[in-house]
Design an enzyme around this catalytic site. Structure first.
Site, PDB file in Angstrom:
ATOM      1  N   SER A  27       0.814  -1.223   0.000  1.00  0.00           N
ATOM      2  CA  SER A  27       0.000   0.000   0.000  1.00  0.00           C
ATOM      3  C   SER A  27       0.843   1.266   0.000  1.00  0.00           C
ATOM      4  O   SER A  27       0.365   2.320  -0.434  1.00  0.00           O
ATOM      5  CB  SER A  27      -0.934   0.019   1.213  1.00  0.00           C
ATOM      6  OG  SER A  27      -1.881  -1.001   1.106  1.00  0.00           O
ATOM      7  N   THR A  54      -1.458   4.499   3.357  1.00  0.00           N
ATOM      8  CA  THR A  54      -2.320   5.209   2.401  1.00  0.00           C
ATOM      9  C   THR A  54      -2.539   6.675   2.807  1.00  0.00           C
ATOM     10  O   THR A  54      -2.393   7.570   1.964  1.00  0.00           O
ATOM     11  CB  THR A  54      -3.641   4.448   2.203  1.00  0.00           C
ATOM     12  OG1 THR A  54      -3.318   3.089   1.909  1.00  0.00           O
ATOM     13  CG2 THR A  54      -4.469   5.033   1.087  1.00  0.00           C
ATOM     14  N   HIS A  64      -6.559  -9.570   4.825  1.00  0.00           N
ATOM     15  CA  HIS A  64      -5.287 -10.195   5.221  1.00  0.00           C
ATOM     16  C   HIS A  64      -5.531 -11.310   6.242  1.00  0.00           C
ATOM     17  O   HIS A  64      -4.823 -12.306   6.263  1.00  0.00           O
ATOM     18  CB  HIS A  64      -4.351  -9.157   5.842  1.00  0.00           C
ATOM     19  CG  HIS A  64      -3.533  -8.405   4.840  1.00  0.00           C
ATOM     20  ND1 HIS A  64      -2.612  -9.029   4.040  1.00  0.00           N
ATOM     21  CD2 HIS A  64      -3.490  -7.092   4.515  1.00  0.00           C
ATOM     22  CE1 HIS A  64      -2.031  -8.120   3.253  1.00  0.00           C
ATOM     23  NE2 HIS A  64      -2.558  -6.940   3.519  1.00  0.00           N
ATOM     24  N   ASP A 124      -5.871   0.414  -4.148  1.00  0.00           N
ATOM     25  CA  ASP A 124      -4.423   0.506  -4.343  1.00  0.00           C
ATOM     26  C   ASP A 124      -3.817  -0.811  -4.827  1.00  0.00           C
ATOM     27  O   ASP A 124      -2.721  -0.834  -5.356  1.00  0.00           O
ATOM     28  CB  ASP A 124      -3.751   0.998  -3.063  1.00  0.00           C
ATOM     29  CG  ASP A 124      -4.191   0.237  -1.831  1.00  0.00           C
ATOM     30  OD1 ASP A 124      -5.114  -0.604  -1.928  1.00  0.00           O
ATOM     31  OD2 ASP A 124      -3.604   0.466  -0.759  1.00  0.00           O
TER      32      ASP A 124
END
Ligand code: NAG
Ligand code: NAG
Ligand code: NAG
Ligand code: NAG
Ligand code: NAG
Ligand code: NAG
Ligand code: NAG
Length: 654
Positions: free
Chosen positions: A224, A285, A449, A490
């Site tokens: 990211s 981010t 994740h 992203d």
């Protein structure tokens, strides 16, 4: 002559290392001479950047050719077909100091197993804060080193529209969000009759859809930090980098920087910047809008960069974002309470000194004065997910108060209220100058994740709800026509839905092979059992009415640790694998009645990983037509910058 020949021979012998893959000497530098920004870099006219050149003299390993460190390399730049000039002359700079350091890396997994790093002496120079001003011009930067070798980089200043078409931009980032996830979320939240949806997502209503490619400078899977840097600077970079190219030095703050869209917008227009995330606000981010470091984990410094720009290296009069909302309180509160603020400082105080109102909960967010700058930090760590705030609300007890007093953070706002308030404040404060707002649904990625699919899809639905509420707010303020709204991601995760699962039947079977009969594919997949039945339990029709139906989605990720699946919602949040004797194994407490799945990732990985897929870009507003089609993540920067009229190549800051 003899010498030259043997070099050439060695070069032929060792070109096999050019295919180095798992580990490289330095990702952005396949030869022994490195130029950053590297070949193929594109620039916005007037965008500040640093240049770093390095010459590597490997002392052992496959590339060692017995050369001393080169202290006399030359670096020139030529515009088009003009004569090359020394870069110092071209930019009117003093000759910088020659720097030198040692660098080590493993050439492959065998070398790592044997603990035999290769080592190199590096000589380097950095040329700071330069810019190229002529739209359409192409440049050749040439590093000449080792008595005859050269590394060339072709740089292009993109020729963009220079008329400002939009006053404001809102950039929504669903971290890790893919089209597959949007499809699954739609199935969970929206009712269909005989194959026709009776309502759709807000994302489904955008007039323009594009796809962006997320691969990075030196790896085809991005993280990211890397991808946020690409979206915000127009420059591809490397894993863990925020707003810099990765050099080989140890110092995480000396890497060559590139000016971001937030810095450019603020410098050239004086407009307001807003940063909103459900993650800790120093996360990659949000952080990549102002931070410039090779290591995304330099969290305290990232917080300082929001307030102070780049310490001792200001591009311009950076005065901080007008709105900064998210988690990560431990980086703000006083060290006396255990806070981990940059250089031991209390960052609530640092922000307050600069005129920020400090908000710690939904109540004070709702009451905030929209004429003043606002710092809203609502919990330690990442913020509670939508599912934890709205459905399994006792989980909110696990989040700690932003005050640092160790009590629970029970009054956290969601992405929707943070974003709507941000729009109000930015509109009020920016007046005719306009604003740039980045709003991130961070835990789509964080839950994926952890193989916590439903929690991730809840975050995606909250993002969708937030987009809808933001349009309503823009309408109310009368600024929808002058605001470009973008929704993208992203990177992706290898997620999809392949059918449904009879969770009751699955739980009742004794063996994994028998449990697999509970999976219904094709005609046995049936219809969504999550959808709103008319009995609105939660908020409104944008969310499922039943998160734990008997017939659940048969969903999953490619690229996982060892784990078990029972396909039911994880009421408390999920930890699929735990580490035993240094290896990730099935968490014995997770999905006890589930099917055991062998992991596919290295046993060092406890979580799922990012994937290669292109990700969607939705656009509505001025310049929306620029966002259709398939393009690179860096193009989003150039499209946004062009639309904001930042491409005039002016240099008012100097
Ligand atoms: C290179 O030299 C270093 C320092 O002597 C040593 O530790 C390392 O194992 C060597 N690497 C290789 C690939 O020979
Ligand atoms: C370049 O050539 C000079 C003169 O022959 C020599 O002293 C020097 O070591 C060489 N440098 C490199 C990096 O090969
Ligand atoms: C910034 O500059 C000041 C004064 O020159 C110095 O004391 C400080 O250590 C520098 N900070 C950083 C992060 O380099
Ligand atoms: C809510 O936050 C404000 C600061 O924004 C604080 O003064 C107040 O005590 C907080 N309320 C609760 C219940 O924690
Ligand atoms: C809000 O802030 C503005 C600017 O600081 C100030 O003039 C105004 O009095 C404040 N309003 C309230 C209700 O506190
Ligand atoms: C959002 O704000 C409104 C108005 O203050 C409030 O009623 C609502 O509970 C808030 N929602 C969330 C999720 O905090
Ligand atoms: C809706 O709620 C009513 C009243 O609680 C209940 O009788 C009915 O079965 C529910 N319908 C569905 C489809 O869940």
């Amino acid at each position: 002559m003899k010498v030259k020949l043997s070099y050439r021979l060695l070069f032929v012998l060792f070109t096999k290392w050019a295919s180095a893959q798992t580990y490289r000497r330095l990702g952005g530098c396949p030869t022994l001479g490195c130029v950053f920004p590297p070949d193929q870099a594109d620039f916005l006219a007037g965008q500040y950047f640093d240049i770093r050149v390095e010459v590597h003299a490997p002392k052992n390993g496959s590339e060692a050719i017995g050369l001393p460190p080169d202290k006399h390399f030359k670096f020139t730049i030529a515009k088009g077909t003009e004569e090359p000039k020394p870069v110092t002359e071209y930019f009117g700079l003093q000759e910088p100091e020659l720097e030198a350091w040692g660098h080590s890396w493993y050439e492959d997994l065998f070398a790592e197993d044997e603990q035999k790093p290769s080592i190199a002496d590096v000589t380097s120079k950095a040329y700071r804060r330069v810019a190229l001003h002529e739209p359409g011009a192409e440049y050749t930067a040439t590093l000449s080193y080792n008595n005859g070798s050269t590394t060339k980089a072709t740089w292009l200043v993109r020729d963009l529209q220079d008329v400002r078409k939009t006053k404001n931009i809102i950039l929504f980032i669903g971290d890790g969000m893919t089209t597959n996830m949007i499809t699954a979320a739609r199935l969970m939240a929206h009712k269909s009759i005989n194959g026709k949806y009776q309502s759709t997502m807000q994302m489904d209503k955008f007039p323009v859809l594009g796809h962006q490619m997320t691969h990075s400078l030196d790896s085809f899977i991005t993280d990211s930090a890397n991808s946020a840097s690409a979206l915000y600077t127009g420059h591809k970079s490397s894993v863990n980098c925020l707003g810099v190219y990765a050099d080989s030095s140890q110092d995480p703050f000396d890497d060559p920087k590139v000016e971001t869209i937030a810095e450019l917008f603020h410098r050239l227009t004086g407009g307001s910047v807003g940063i909103v995330s459900t993650a800790m606000i120093s996360d990659a981010t949000p952080g990549a809008l102002t931070a410039h470091t090779r290591l995304r984990d330099e969290h305290p410094a990232v917080i300082d960069s929001f307030l102070n720009g780049i310490t001792n290296y200001t591009w311009t009069e950076w005065s901080g974002p007008d709105v900064l909302f998210g988690g990560g309180a431990e980086l703000f509160y006083s060290p006396a309470l255990g806070g981990e603020g940059y250089q031991g400082k209390d960052y609530y105080e640092e922000f307050a000194k600069r005129g920020y109102q400090v908000l710690w909960n939904q109540t004070s967010l709702a009451d905030a004065n929209i004429s003043e700058k606002a710092l809203g930090i609502f919990t330690e760590g990442n913020m509670a997910t939508w599912l934890d705030r709205n459905v399994y609300a006792t989980n909110a007890q696990k989040f700690l108060s932003p005050s640092g007093d160790q009590t629970p953070a029970l009054d956290q706002p969601g992405l929707e209220n943070m974003t709507v308030k941000a729009i109000e404040i930015l509109h009020q404060r920016s007046a005719d100058k306009g604003f740039f707002l980045m709003s991130e649904a961070a835990s789509i990625d964080k839950a994926m994740h952890k193989l916590d699919y439903n929690r991730a899809l809840g975050e995606l639905l909250e993002l969708d709800q937030t987009i809808k509420a933001s349009f309503e707010q823009l309408d109310e303020l009368g600024i929808r026509k002058e605001t470009l709204v973008l929704v993208t991601a992203d990177h992706g995760h290898g997620f999809d839905v392949m059918g449904s699962v009879d969770t009751k039947y699955l739980a009742a079977q004794d063996t994994d092979r028998k449990k697999r009969s509970a999976i219904g594919t094709y005609e046995k997949s049936g219809l969504s059992q999550y959808t709103n039945t008319g009995n609105l339990t939660y908020v409104d029709a944008n969310f499922p009415s039943n998160w734990d139906p008997r017939y659940a989605l048969f969903q999953g990720l490619t690229g996982t640790p060892d784990h078990r699946e029972n396909f039911r919602v994880n009421k408390e949040g999920r930890t699929p694998a735990v580490v035993v004797d240094g290896e990730a194994v099935v968490n014995p407490d997770d999905a006890k009645d589930g099917i055991t799945r062998d992991g596919t990732l290295p046993v060092s990985e406890q979580q799922g990983v990012h994937s290669l897929t292109d990700v969607p870009v939705f656009a509505e507003g001025p310049c929306q037509e620029l966002f259709g089609g398939v393009y690179n993540n860096v193009d989003i920067f150039f499209k946004m910058a062009g639309c904001l009229g930042l491409a005039r190549g002016q240099d008012e800051g100097r």
